[in-house]
Design a protein around this motif. Structure first.
Motif, PDB file in Angstrom:
ATOM      1  N   LEU A  46       1.095  -1.116  -0.101  1.00  0.00           N
ATOM      2  CA  LEU A  46      -0.004  -0.072  -0.046  1.00  0.00           C
ATOM      3  C   LEU A  46       1.051   1.314   0.201  1.00  0.00           C
ATOM      4  O   LEU A  46       0.644   2.216  -0.755  1.00  0.00           O
ATOM      5  CB  LEU A  46      -0.857   0.056   1.181  1.00  0.00           C
ATOM      6  CG  LEU A  46      -2.001   1.128   1.280  1.00  0.00           C
ATOM      7  CD1 LEU A  46      -2.776   1.026   0.091  1.00  0.00           C
ATOM      8  CD2 LEU A  46      -2.690   1.119   2.617  1.00  0.00           C
TER       9      LEU A  46
ATOM     10  N   ALA B 121       2.235   1.879  -3.490  1.00  0.00           N
ATOM     11  CA  ALA B 121       1.215   2.187  -4.462  1.00  0.00           C
ATOM     12  C   ALA B 121       0.542   3.342  -4.239  1.00  0.00           C
ATOM     13  O   ALA B 121       0.091   4.119  -5.153  1.00  0.00           O
ATOM     14  CB  ALA B 121       0.190   1.118  -4.327  1.00  0.00           C
ATOM     15  N   MET B 122       0.587   4.051  -3.114  1.00  0.00           N
ATOM     16  CA  MET B 122       0.002   5.246  -2.413  1.00  0.00           C
ATOM     17  C   MET B 122       0.984   6.212  -1.903  1.00  0.00           C
ATOM     18  O   MET B 122       0.960   5.758  -0.620  1.00  0.00           O
ATOM     19  CB  MET B 122      -1.207   5.016  -1.778  1.00  0.00           C
ATOM     20  CG  MET B 122      -2.198   6.238  -1.623  1.00  0.00           C
ATOM     21  SD  MET B 122      -3.804   5.922  -0.715  1.00  0.00           S
ATOM     22  CE  MET B 122      -3.187   4.963   0.735  1.00  0.00           C
TER      23      MET B 122
ATOM     24  N   SER C  95     -11.566  10.597   2.097  1.00  0.00           N
ATOM     25  CA  SER C  95     -11.435  10.243   0.372  1.00  0.00           C
ATOM     26  C   SER C  95     -12.635  10.866   0.032  1.00  0.00           C
ATOM     27  O   SER C  95     -13.667  11.492   0.752  1.00  0.00           O
ATOM     28  CB  SER C  95     -11.355   8.818  -0.032  1.00  0.00           C
ATOM     29  OG  SER C  95     -12.561   7.955   0.673  1.00  0.00           O
TER      30      SER C  95
ATOM     31  N   PRO D  20      -8.709   8.469  -6.738  1.00  0.00           N
ATOM     32  CA  PRO D  20      -7.518   7.337  -6.805  1.00  0.00           C
ATOM     33  C   PRO D  20      -6.793   6.880  -5.412  1.00  0.00           C
ATOM     34  O   PRO D  20      -6.688   5.699  -5.716  1.00  0.00           O
ATOM     35  CB  PRO D  20      -6.442   8.180  -7.767  1.00  0.00           C
ATOM     36  CG  PRO D  20      -7.331   9.225  -8.355  1.00  0.00           C
ATOM     37  CD  PRO D  20      -8.588   9.679  -7.035  1.00  0.00           C
ATOM     38  N   ARG D  21      -7.004   7.541  -4.604  1.00  0.00           N
ATOM     39  CA  ARG D  21      -6.329   6.986  -3.320  1.00  0.00           C
ATOM     40  C   ARG D  21      -7.309   5.948  -2.772  1.00  0.00           C
ATOM     41  O   ARG D  21      -6.659   4.936  -2.204  1.00  0.00           O
ATOM     42  CB  ARG D  21      -6.093   8.051  -2.268  1.00  0.00           C
ATOM     43  CG  ARG D  21      -5.193   9.143  -2.514  1.00  0.00           C
ATOM     44  CD  ARG D  21      -4.231   9.569  -1.576  1.00  0.00           C
ATOM     45  NE  ARG D  21      -5.387  10.154  -0.330  1.00  0.00           N
ATOM     46  CZ  ARG D  21      -5.084  10.571   0.830  1.00  0.00           C
ATOM     47  NH1 ARG D  21      -3.546  10.336   1.165  1.00  0.00           N
ATOM     48  NH2 ARG D  21      -5.689  11.054   1.625  1.00  0.00           N
TER      49      ARG D  21
ATOM     50  N   THR E 248      -7.070   2.660  -4.840  1.00  0.00           N
ATOM     51  CA  THR E 248      -5.687   2.304  -4.594  1.00  0.00           C
ATOM     52  C   THR E 248      -5.790   1.292  -3.445  1.00  0.00           C
ATOM     53  O   THR E 248      -5.471   0.185  -3.237  1.00  0.00           O
ATOM     54  CB  THR E 248      -4.429   3.266  -4.357  1.00  0.00           C
ATOM     55  OG1 THR E 248      -4.483   3.697  -5.602  1.00  0.00           O
ATOM     56  CG2 THR E 248      -3.073   2.549  -4.038  1.00  0.00           C
TER      57      THR E 248
ATOM     58  N   VAL F 207      -7.845  -1.792  -3.795  1.00  0.00           N
ATOM     59  CA  VAL F 207      -7.115  -2.732  -4.585  1.00  0.00           C
ATOM     60  C   VAL F 207      -6.030  -3.559  -3.777  1.00  0.00           C
ATOM     61  O   VAL F 207      -6.076  -5.025  -3.840  1.00  0.00           O
ATOM     62  CB  VAL F 207      -6.345  -2.204  -5.796  1.00  0.00           C
ATOM     63  CG1 VAL F 207      -5.305  -2.962  -6.431  1.00  0.00           C
ATOM     64  CG2 VAL F 207      -7.287  -1.696  -6.880  1.00  0.00           C
ATOM     65  N   VAL F 208      -5.374  -2.819  -3.164  1.00  0.00           N
ATOM     66  CA  VAL F 208      -4.413  -3.728  -1.905  1.00  0.00           C
ATOM     67  C   VAL F 208      -5.155  -4.532  -1.000  1.00  0.00           C
ATOM     68  O   VAL F 208      -4.776  -5.466  -0.718  1.00  0.00           O
ATOM     69  CB  VAL F 208      -3.598  -2.444  -1.161  1.00  0.00           C
ATOM     70  CG1 VAL F 208      -2.703  -3.170  -0.375  1.00  0.00           C
ATOM     71  CG2 VAL F 208      -2.547  -1.682  -2.405  1.00  0.00           C
TER      72      VAL F 208
ATOM     73  N   LYS G 283       4.022  -3.300 -10.697  1.00  0.00           N
ATOM     74  CA  LYS G 283       2.850  -2.894 -10.881  1.00  0.00           C
ATOM     75  C   LYS G 283       1.996  -4.093 -10.366  1.00  0.00           C
ATOM     76  O   LYS G 283       2.331  -5.227 -10.445  1.00  0.00           O
ATOM     77  CB  LYS G 283       2.552  -2.467 -12.066  1.00  0.00           C
ATOM     78  CG  LYS G 283       3.182  -1.231 -12.818  1.00  0.00           C
ATOM     79  CD  LYS G 283       2.521  -0.811 -14.067  1.00  0.00           C
ATOM     80  CE  LYS G 283       3.501   0.518 -14.606  1.00  0.00           C
ATOM     81  NZ  LYS G 283       2.804   0.736 -15.958  1.00  0.00           N
TER      82      LYS G 283
ATOM     83  N   LEU H 206      -7.967   1.643 -13.166  1.00  0.00           N
ATOM     84  CA  LEU H 206      -6.938   0.868 -12.764  1.00  0.00           C
ATOM     85  C   LEU H 206      -5.786   0.726 -13.784  1.00  0.00           C
ATOM     86  O   LEU H 206      -4.545   0.881 -13.410  1.00  0.00           O
ATOM     87  CB  LEU H 206      -7.590  -0.363 -12.538  1.00  0.00           C
ATOM     88  CG  LEU H 206      -8.581  -0.575 -11.528  1.00  0.00           C
ATOM     89  CD1 LEU H 206      -9.324  -1.889 -11.331  1.00  0.00           C
ATOM     90  CD2 LEU H 206      -8.010   0.109  -9.802  1.00  0.00           C
TER      91      LEU H 206
END
Length: 419
Positions: free
Chosen positions: A218, A221-222, A240, A250-251, A254, A257-258, A283, A417
């Motif tokens: 995480l 990625a962020m 958010s 986007p945050r 992300t 996704v994680v 990625k 994504l």
């Protein structure tokens, strides 16, 4: 809060000696609270940026070229903060799409350019044809209803610029947890329960899922500072945004996704990232299974946020609207819930005593609205507040609409994504 700000500003001005500095403007007993409140309200709702007064190309008052006879009573930074008021122009109403005017700033005379007598004054020109007797519109360069309400006292219904802030913490995305008993998914595509992610308050489950490896994924990625990660690790929520225009933060995306990566996927990512020279290039790869789990989790998060907001709004409505029992579920139409939709037995269902949000909003908010071109604007306080909540609810509903079906998820979310 706004009244407290006005009060503090007035006290600060009096303490700074405004009555003694400008005795010709402020005679004894002229400056009263009512007059100050009126002046502050007029300024707040009609002020234009200082760049409207400054010469063409000047970005702030510090860079302003003073012409003969021009006098400044205040330093440049005050001009930048307060702006300017222009008679007549401040009477134009706001309309984003139908705005017809262009603002031309004054010019500084240049010996190399042909000079017109009126080049040293600001101009307003009409860029569209306007019928005789029709209204001329401008845009206030403010889109969100929250800012429109605070500064101008009105709100635009069905405003695509509406947003709502939502919180997300590590405990909001934990795999291996049971689906909450009060959650009903409205997904149009069935997803296997295996590997799904939900929320939990069990600290052991949170720590078991959010391992150091997953947290490191995480963090890569962020990007954020250490204070952010410290707060997140301590159970604080990151803030958010949900949007009415169909996009996603986007945050938050992300983090989701994680949160939905399988333990095996996390290990593969960490191993790949630890390879020499590969740390900045690795990625996250989303398999079809991962996409299904992610879509299900996004639907869960936005559904919970919407239902909880509807519950809060419904509790508030009971104090102002008698006999209103708001439908607070996303099922059976959600915001579009209609108790009379089942004409065969409209009174036999316990849900028939509820009112859907859109039905309620249409019945009460439009009573104090004004139609401008093809849009409606709320003017009365009650209508403005309802419109503000409507925008926030619609932002969450729009987020649900983009993921409720696999086809919409692939069309809306997958490209984000990939980007």
């Amino acid at each position: 809060a706004q009244i407290m700000t006005f009060s503090s500003d007035l006290i600060a001005l009096v303490d700074a000696g405004i009555l003694y500095r400008f005795p010709s403007l402020f005679s004894p007993k002229l400056l009263t609270w009512d007059r100050w409140l009126w002046a502050a309200s007029v300024h707040m709702s009609r002020v234009l940026p200082s760049t409207c007064y400054l010469n063409d190309g000047e970005e702030s008052a510090e860079h302003h070229t003073v012409v003969p006879g021009e006098l400044f009573y205040s330093p440049p930074d005050v001009w930048n903060d307060l702006g300017v008021m222009v008679p007549l122009i401040d009477m134009l109403n706001h309309e984003v799409e139908e705005a017809q005017i262009n603002w031309e700033s004054p010019k500084v005379q240049d010996d190399d350019e042909e000079w017109q007598d009126d080049d040293n004054v600001a101009k307003i020109t009409i860029r569209k044809r306007v019928k005789k007797g029709s209204q001329i519109y401008t845009t206030y360069d403010i889109e969100s209803n929250q800012n429109l309400m605070l500064q101008y006292g009105f709100a635009q219904m069905a405003n695509n610029a509406d947003t709502v802030q939502i919180g997300w913490a590590l405990q909001d995305g934990v795999g291996g947890t049971l689906k909450p008993t009060d959650y009903v998914s409205i997904s149009k595509t069935e997803v296997e329960e295996k590997g799904l992610v939900y929320e939990t308050t069990d600290v052991e489950q949170v720590n078991s899922w959010w391992t150091e490896d997953r947290l490191s994924v995480l963090e890569k990625a962020m990007k954020a500072d250490q204070s952010f990660w410290g707060s997140l690790r301590n159970g604080k929520k990151m803030i958010s945004t949900a949007y009415s225009n169909g996009t996603y933060d986007p945050r938050l995306l992300t983090a989701m996704v994680v949160a939905t990566m399988s333990p095996n996927a996390v290990r593969k990512y960490v191993n790949a990232a630890s390879t020499e020279g590969a740390e900045n290039e690795t990625k996250i790869t989303l398999s079809k299974q991962h996409q299904n789990v992610l879509r299900n989790y996004m639907l869960f998060v936005f559904t919970r946020k919407l239902e909880r907001m509807l519950q809060n709004v419904g509790n508030g409505l009971k104090a102002h609207f008698n006999n209103i029992e708001l439908w607070t579920k996303v099922t059976e139409g959600g915001l579009d819930y209609n108790s009379n939709a089942d004409e065969a037995s409209p009174t036999e269902s316990p849900a028939s005593n509820f009112t859907g949000w859109n039905s309620f909003f249409d019945s009460f908010a439009y009573n104090a609205a004004m139609e401008v071109e093809t849009r409606y604007y709320s003017l009365a306080p009650d209508s403005c507040v309802l419109t503000l909540y409507d925008g926030r609810l619609r932002a969450l509903q729009k987020s649900i609409d983009g993921i409720v079906a696999e086809s919409s998820f692939e069309k809306v979310v997958v490209p984000i994504l990939e980007d």
